[in-house]
Design a protein around this motif. Structure first.
Motif, PDB file in Angstrom:
ATOM      1  N   UNK A 213     -41.335  69.520  22.926  1.00 41.57           N
ATOM      2  CA  UNK A 213     -41.365  69.740  21.477  1.00 41.57           C
ATOM      3  C   UNK A 213     -41.087  71.203  21.157  1.00 41.57           C
ATOM      4  N   UNK A 214     -41.623  72.124  21.975  1.00 42.49           N
ATOM      5  CA  UNK A 214     -41.358  73.544  21.757  1.00 42.49           C
ATOM      6  C   UNK A 214     -39.875  73.849  21.914  1.00 42.49           C
ATOM      7  N   UNK A 215     -39.240  73.231  22.926  1.00 40.42           N
ATOM      8  CA  UNK A 215     -37.791  73.408  23.098  1.00 40.42           C
ATOM      9  C   UNK A 215     -37.049  72.828  21.894  1.00 40.42           C
ATOM     10  N   UNK A 216     -37.483  71.646  21.447  1.00 36.57           N
ATOM     11  CA  UNK A 216     -36.827  71.014  20.312  1.00 36.57           C
ATOM     12  C   UNK A 216     -36.955  71.815  19.027  1.00 36.57           C
ATOM     13  N   UNK A 217     -38.126  72.356  18.770  1.00 37.66           N
ATOM     14  CA  UNK A 217     -38.325  73.184  17.573  1.00 37.66           C
ATOM     15  C   UNK A 217     -37.453  74.433  17.645  1.00 37.66           C
ATOM     16  N   UNK A 218     -37.401  75.040  18.825  1.00 37.96           N
ATOM     17  CA  UNK A 218     -36.554  76.226  18.983  1.00 37.96           C
ATOM     18  C   UNK A 218     -35.090  75.867  18.715  1.00 37.96           C
ATOM     19  N   UNK A 219     -34.628  74.752  19.282  1.00 38.10           N
ATOM     20  CA  UNK A 219     -33.243  74.322  19.069  1.00 38.10           C
ATOM     21  C   UNK A 219     -32.971  74.081  17.588  1.00 38.10           C
ATOM     22  N   UNK A 220     -33.874  73.390  16.922  1.00 40.06           N
ATOM     23  CA  UNK A 220     -33.652  73.056  15.507  1.00 40.06           C
ATOM     24  C   UNK A 220     -33.607  74.309  14.645  1.00 40.06           C
ATOM     25  N   UNK A 221     -34.508  75.245  14.915  1.00 41.03           N
ATOM     26  CA  UNK A 221     -34.553  76.461  14.095  1.00 41.03           C
ATOM     27  C   UNK A 221     -33.383  77.394  14.398  1.00 41.03           C
ATOM     28  N   UNK A 222     -32.861  77.353  15.629  1.00 43.27           N
ATOM     29  CA  UNK A 222     -31.777  78.265  16.021  1.00 43.27           C
ATOM     30  C   UNK A 222     -30.401  77.626  15.890  1.00 43.27           C
ATOM     31  N   UNK A 223     -30.319  76.400  15.375  1.00 39.35           N
ATOM     32  CA  UNK A 223     -29.038  75.707  15.329  1.00 39.35           C
ATOM     33  C   UNK A 223     -28.008  76.451  14.493  1.00 39.35           C
ATOM     34  N   UNK A 224     -28.461  77.269  13.563  1.00 37.09           N
ATOM     35  CA  UNK A 224     -27.544  78.048  12.719  1.00 37.09           C
ATOM     36  C   UNK A 224     -26.764  79.071  13.533  1.00 37.09           C
ATOM     37  N   UNK A 225     -27.202  79.331  14.773  1.00 41.72           N
ATOM     38  CA  UNK A 225     -26.525  80.297  15.642  1.00 41.72           C
ATOM     39  C   UNK A 225     -25.516  79.635  16.559  1.00 41.72           C
ATOM     40  N   UNK A 226     -25.159  78.401  16.270  1.00 42.90           N
ATOM     41  CA  UNK A 226     -24.209  77.690  17.125  1.00 42.90           C
ATOM     42  C   UNK A 226     -22.774  78.107  16.789  1.00 42.90           C
ATOM     43  N   UNK A 227     -22.500  79.382  16.996  1.00 43.04           N
ATOM     44  CA  UNK A 227     -21.159  79.924  16.816  1.00 43.04           C
ATOM     45  C   UNK A 227     -20.857  80.866  17.971  1.00 43.04           C
ATOM     46  N   UNK A 228     -19.597  81.112  18.213  1.00 44.10           N
ATOM     47  CA  UNK A 228     -19.199  81.927  19.358  1.00 44.10           C
ATOM     48  C   UNK A 228     -19.694  83.362  19.197  1.00 44.10           C
ATOM     49  N   UNK A 229     -20.016  83.969  20.335  1.00 45.79           N
ATOM     50  CA  UNK A 229     -20.498  85.354  20.317  1.00 45.79           C
ATOM     51  C   UNK A 229     -19.376  86.303  19.965  1.00 45.79           C
ATOM     52  N   UNK A 230     -18.219  86.112  20.572  1.00 51.45           N
ATOM     53  CA  UNK A 230     -17.096  87.044  20.393  1.00 51.45           C
ATOM     54  C   UNK A 230     -16.296  86.648  19.159  1.00 51.45           C
ATOM     55  N   UNK A 231     -16.413  87.443  18.103  1.00 49.28           N
ATOM     56  CA  UNK A 231     -15.609  87.240  16.899  1.00 49.28           C
ATOM     57  C   UNK A 231     -14.968  88.564  16.521  1.00 49.28           C
ATOM     58  N   UNK A 232     -13.861  88.500  15.764  1.00 54.88           N
ATOM     59  CA  UNK A 232     -13.179  89.703  15.332  1.00 54.88           C
ATOM     60  C   UNK A 232     -14.036  90.465  14.317  1.00 54.88           C
TER      61      UNK A 232
END
Length: 268
Positions: A48-67
């Protein structure tokens, strides 16, 4: 943020819980009907702790390297590398299921060591897979750090309960959480924080790998405490020293040159 990503996160969380329930029921055939309750009492909260972390951090599902100046583009799915990292979290949750159990018989006694060995091996390859597939994301990086720290909390706790690691090894398990809590507190009280002084450290990564190898070896019912206790004490010392050094740096007690105070952002 698309509904596709939210559905993907929800499916992963639900599937992980279902796998843990299935493992508990299968284990009951080998260890008796009393296994599922204690196993799930330990495993499900960690997942559940992993799931909560995933749900709250889902907005960061973008590539690290951007222009420079380019807005991050959300990816519609989690991708294989992030799923591998989440599988590591599921393995750690399964290890946590053994914490509330009495010492198992010979067959089940090997399971936590095998699980944590798989977790440690996967840790070496999820990042490589992300780079190979062009799926290095902020979410993946955050999950990787979270699962590393969670694994070095749960697995050593079980090893200590089984008298395969010394109790003082849990100081290392708590170090990441104490460090993060200390930074959070300093930000809240507007104390100076210099996050740019602590980047990714190859030495820290190396010693973290050493800790994983040590804990995996200790979980197998092979090595006696006369070997694992001294080895754990030796292996934990440099990692704790790195935490102390980074704390001195981030709080301004070391490395004062060429630094900019950061006291308003959340370090976690």
């Amino acid at each position: 943020m698309g509904f596709a990503l939210e559905r993907a996160c929800g499916r992963v969380i639900a599937a992980g819980a279902g796998i843990l329930v299935a493992l508990a029921l299968l284990g009951a055939d080998a260890a008796g009907p009393r296994l599922p309750g204690p196993f799930l009492a330990g495993a499900l909260p960690v997942w559940a702790a992993v799931g909560v972390f995933l749900w709250r951090a889902r907005k960061d599902n973008h590539r690290v390297a951007i222009q420079e100046g380019e807005a991050p583009v959300m990816l519609p799915d989690l991708g294989l590398p992030t799923l591998v990292t989440l599988a590591r979290g599921l393995g750690i949750a399964a290890i946590a299921g053994f914490v509330a159990l009495p010492r198992p018989g010979v067959a089940l006694a090997w399971v936590p060591g095998l699980l944590y060995t798989a977790v440690a091996i996967a840790d070496r390859y999820d990042g490589r897979l992300a780079r190979r597939l062009g799926r290095v994301t902020v979410l993946g990086d955050r999950l990787d750090v979270m699962t590393d720290a969670l694994g070095l909390l749960v697995a050593p706790l079980l090893a200590v309960l089984w008298h395969r690691l010394p109790p003082w090894y849990l100081l290392l398990s708590a170090a990441y959480y104490l460090f993060s809590a200390g930074l959070w507190l300093r930000v809240r009280i507007c104390a100076p924080v210099y996050l740019e002084r602590i980047g990714k450290n190859p030495a820290a990564r190396f010693f973290a790998g050493c800790q994983m190898g040590l804990v995996a070896a200790a979980l197998f019912p092979v090595l006696p405490a006369s070997i694992t206790f001294p080895a754990a004490t030796v292996f934990m010392t440099p990692t704790l020293a790195l935490f102390v050094r980074d704390w001195l740096r981030v709080t301004g007690r070391m490395g004062r040159e060429n630094s900019t105070q950061l006291s308003s952002r959340n370090p976690t």
